[in-house]
Design a protein around this motif. Structure first.
Motif, PDB file in Angstrom:
ATOM      1  N   ILE A 139       0.865  -1.188   0.000  1.00  0.00           N
ATOM      2  CA  ILE A 139       0.000   0.000   0.000  1.00  0.00           C
ATOM      3  C   ILE A 139       0.898   1.233   0.000  1.00  0.00           C
ATOM      4  O   ILE A 139       1.737   1.382   0.883  1.00  0.00           O
ATOM      5  N   GLY A 154       1.170   5.342   0.127  1.00  0.00           N
ATOM      6  CA  GLY A 154       0.577   6.660   0.346  1.00  0.00           C
ATOM      7  C   GLY A 154       1.496   7.693  -0.297  1.00  0.00           C
ATOM      8  O   GLY A 154       1.440   7.963  -1.498  1.00  0.00           O
ATOM      9  N   GLY A 170      10.975   4.616   5.049  1.00  0.00           N
ATOM     10  CA  GLY A 170      12.417   4.349   4.998  1.00  0.00           C
ATOM     11  C   GLY A 170      12.767   3.092   4.222  1.00  0.00           C
ATOM     12  O   GLY A 170      13.503   3.135   3.232  1.00  0.00           O
ATOM     13  N   LEU A 175       8.342   0.405   2.332  1.00  0.00           N
ATOM     14  CA  LEU A 175       7.209  -0.502   2.559  1.00  0.00           C
ATOM     15  C   LEU A 175       5.946  -0.074   1.807  1.00  0.00           C
ATOM     16  O   LEU A 175       4.922  -0.736   1.901  1.00  0.00           O
ATOM     17  N   LEU A 181      -1.982   5.017  -3.833  1.00  0.00           N
ATOM     18  CA  LEU A 181      -3.076   5.943  -3.506  1.00  0.00           C
ATOM     19  C   LEU A 181      -2.701   7.390  -3.794  1.00  0.00           C
ATOM     20  O   LEU A 181      -3.449   8.306  -3.467  1.00  0.00           O
ATOM     21  N   GLY A 204       4.167  15.854  10.344  1.00  0.00           N
ATOM     22  CA  GLY A 204       5.615  15.852  10.520  1.00  0.00           C
ATOM     23  C   GLY A 204       6.288  17.117  10.016  1.00  0.00           C
ATOM     24  O   GLY A 204       5.611  18.101   9.695  1.00  0.00           O
ATOM     25  N   VAL A 235       8.514  17.531   7.364  1.00  0.00           N
ATOM     26  CA  VAL A 235       8.879  17.703   5.943  1.00  0.00           C
ATOM     27  C   VAL A 235       7.591  17.540   5.141  1.00  0.00           C
ATOM     28  O   VAL A 235       6.891  16.534   5.262  1.00  0.00           O
ATOM     29  N   GLY A 258       3.986  11.520   3.192  1.00  0.00           N
ATOM     30  CA  GLY A 258       2.599  11.081   3.042  1.00  0.00           C
ATOM     31  C   GLY A 258       1.865  11.123   4.374  1.00  0.00           C
ATOM     32  O   GLY A 258       2.374  10.664   5.401  1.00  0.00           O
ATOM     33  N   GLY A 286       2.795   9.690  14.131  1.00  0.00           N
ATOM     34  CA  GLY A 286       2.866  11.060  13.658  1.00  0.00           C
ATOM     35  C   GLY A 286       3.298  12.057  14.723  1.00  0.00           C
ATOM     36  O   GLY A 286       2.531  12.391  15.614  1.00  0.00           O
ATOM     37  N   THR A 287       4.546  12.534  14.618  1.00  0.00           N
ATOM     38  CA  THR A 287       5.036  13.576  15.531  1.00  0.00           C
ATOM     39  C   THR A 287       5.464  14.802  14.729  1.00  0.00           C
ATOM     40  O   THR A 287       5.939  14.668  13.595  1.00  0.00           O
ATOM     41  N   VAL A 291      -6.559   2.324   4.145  1.00  0.00           N
ATOM     42  CA  VAL A 291      -7.315   3.519   4.515  1.00  0.00           C
ATOM     43  C   VAL A 291      -7.472   4.372   3.262  1.00  0.00           C
ATOM     44  O   VAL A 291      -6.484   4.700   2.592  1.00  0.00           O
ATOM     45  N   ASN A 315       7.850   4.183  12.288  1.00  0.00           N
ATOM     46  CA  ASN A 315       8.135   4.935  11.055  1.00  0.00           C
ATOM     47  C   ASN A 315       9.589   5.387  10.963  1.00  0.00           C
ATOM     48  O   ASN A 315       9.977   6.022   9.990  1.00  0.00           O
ATOM     49  N   PHE A 316      10.392   5.094  11.997  1.00  0.00           N
ATOM     50  CA  PHE A 316      11.822   5.421  11.943  1.00  0.00           C
ATOM     51  C   PHE A 316      12.678   4.152  11.885  1.00  0.00           C
ATOM     52  O   PHE A 316      13.821   4.145  12.338  1.00  0.00           O
TER      53      PHE A 316
END
Ligand SMILES: Cc1cc2nc3c(=O)[nH]c(=O)nc-3n(C[C@H](O)[C@H](O)[C@H](O)COP(=O)(O)OP(=O)(O)OC[C@H]3O[C@@H](n4cnc5c(N)ncnc54)[C@H](O)[C@@H]3O)c2cc1C
Length: 472
Positions: A80, A82, A87, A90, A101, A141, A143, A147, A156-157, A208, A427-428
């Motif tokens: 999937i 986005g 990194g 995926l 998407l 985020g 930057v 996505g 999400g930070t 989603v 996500n990191f």
């Protein structure tokens, strides 16, 4: 039924199978050999080169349903996509079918309820653009080409996190196409278990197609970077550690170890020199922001430059975009961090000093304020007791630097990890983590995640991700 493997599939597909899928899609179906194939399959991370068999460029929910059903019926590996920023890449796969998407870019803002409906192909820049017109923003985020979908599903930070929480803390509902091709809305009142799992559990549970977010009043901010010479890094990091908990939550500010970019308008005398940076955004009057930052500045030596100033929030969100165009080599390592003792600061400084490239960096993003006010078990995202989310990123334009970036990232992480928590922000992470790291990242939420996975995706159709295996 046995779990499917994550290797590239060898399923035979006939021309008529492919024609049948194409006939069901409004968006283009891209195959290897098509003129656009190489452009469409490209990922943000130039270190990753994946060659899917099919890329379904979905434009609506019906396209997504058709793609999921086709992938499942033909036993294809499904990825999937986005924003394509992940990194380890995926958002794509070797062989298999990519559900892309990125064309689903709608954004509807409701200024009355301060909510925003976001298509799954939006970048955070797309959403910031639309919400800023109404003096609103959702916490995303730092930057703007990232996505929204992948960022949100992992947690999400960003700069607004201290005041308004993680991106998932502002997610009100999500529309999802499940592994069996059915369509559901997940919210506190519908499929509440799925809604719980989507808030941090990544792309494990379905595709989603759109998100509903709560937005907040954000217009002009007092924001930007402050850089100090590396020789002052110890004092700056210690002072930042003491300053942050005393600073109002309207200030989102992270500390990093970096290199002064060798280009204008950076002061030429410092080009290519190691540096320590605090990069922040204060959501409030500029004079107030300057006064608050003054408390940090007066406790440390003079910086090389202080470029904090008043600007529209989307400008701050996009400030670093020019330094990080698509196609750079990226190697990621992360950890959640409970505390930052002096000894850890010294390890950081020693490791950052041997970075293999000028773009390589270490950032510590605050996990406090509103994030701590949500219970560990209210969402899948478990690290509510962390103080920071650390990222080490080896970055360089040249593919021949890839091994050096990996070597540095791994060495840095090995040296600093003993000071940190077991898990990391999913996500990191790359896809080479030790067994058990994903589980450690979800802590005591993992068992419930595995149970929700077995309910919504018992055969692990969605497994090109930081995978949560269905409960056996
Ligand atoms: C330059 C840069 C800056 C970043 N800064 C931040 C930051 O400030 N804060 C932060 O939190 N993160 C940040 N990240 C990390 C970012 O959150 C991840 O890279 C994230 O995976 C990006 O999402 P994407 O949609 O672009 O990824 P993609 O590569 O498209 O997808 C990644 C994964 O997300 C899942 N996924 C994507 N879309 C969907 C969907 N619609 N439905 C179900 N699953 C889906 C899939 O499982 C896929 O495996 C940054 C990354 C980069 C490259």
């Amino acid at each position: 039924m046995a779990l499917l493997e994550t290797t590239a599939d060898q399923t035979e597909l006939s021309d008529s199978d492919i024609q049948a899928l194409r006939a069901q899609l409004r968006g283009p179906l891209v195959l290897s050999g098509d003129a656009s194939y190489d452009e469409v399959r490209k990922l943000y991370n130039g270190m990753i080169d994946k060659r899917p068999r099919l890329i379904a460029r979905c434009v609506d929910v019906a396209d997504v349903v058709a793609a999921v059903n086709f992938g499942r019926a033909h036993g294809l590996l499904l990825a999937i996509r986005g924003g394509g920023h992940n990194g380890p890449g995926l958002g794509s796969c070797d062989g298999g079918l990519v559900i892309d998407l990125s064309l689903m870019k709608s954004v509807w803002v409701d200024p009355n309820t301060r909510t925003v409906r976001v298509g799954a192909g939006c970048t955070s820049g797309d959403v910031d653009h639309a919400t800023h017109a109404f003096g609103l923003a959702v916490p995303f985020g730092i930057v703007s080409s990232t996505g929204v979908a992948g960022l949100t599903l992992g947690g999400g930070t960003g700069y607004l996190t201290r005041k308004y929480g993680l991106t998932i803390d502002n997610m009100l509902a999500a529309d999802v196409v499940l592994a069996d091709g059915s369509f559901v809305t997940a919210s506190p009142n519908e499929h509440a278990d799925l809604f719980w799992a989507l808030r941090g559990g990544g792309g494990n549970f379905g595709v989603v197609t759109s998100f509903l977010f709560q937005a907040h009043p954000v217009g002009m901010v007092y924001a930007g970077p402050i850089f100090w010479e590396a020789v002052h890094a110890r004092e700056v990091m210690r002072a930042y550690r003491e300053f942050l908990p005393t600073a109002p939550e309207e200030l989102g500010a992270f500390v990093g170890l970096k290199t002064v970019p060798s280009l204008d308008p950076f002061p030429k005398d410092y080009w290519g020199r190691r540096a320590c940076a605090v990069i922040g955004s204060y959501n409030g009057p500029a004079e107030e922001g300057a006064r608050i930052m003054g408390r940090l500045l007066e406790s440390v030596p003079a910086p090389i430059f202080n470029w904090m100033g008043e600007m529209p929030f989307p400008a701050m969100q996009a400030l670093f975009d020019p330094f990080f165009p698509p196609g750079l080599q990226w190697y990621w390592k992360g950890d959640f961090v409970k505390s930052l003792p002096d000894d850890a600061i010294d390890v950081h400084i020693a490791q950052a000093a041997i970075a293999p490239s000028d773009l390589s960096l270490m950032h510590l993003y605050p996990i406090d304020g509103a994030v701590h006010r949500v219970s560990k078990h209210a969402t899948a995202w478990n690290a509510r007791d962390a103080s920071f989310s650390m990222v080490i990123a080896g970055i360089d334009p040249h593919p021949d630097k890839a091994e050096a970036l990996k070597h540095w990232g791994r060495g840095y992480w090995n040296a600093i990890h003993p000071f940190n928590m077991e898990g990391a922000y999913v996500n990191f992470m790359m896809d080479d983590e030790a067994r058990g790291r994903v589980q450690a990242s979800y802590g005591d939420n993992y068992a419930r995640l595995a149970s929700v996975k077995s309910q919504y995706d018992p055969n692990n159709l969605f497994r090109v991700n930081q995978n949560i295996r269905p409960q056996q």
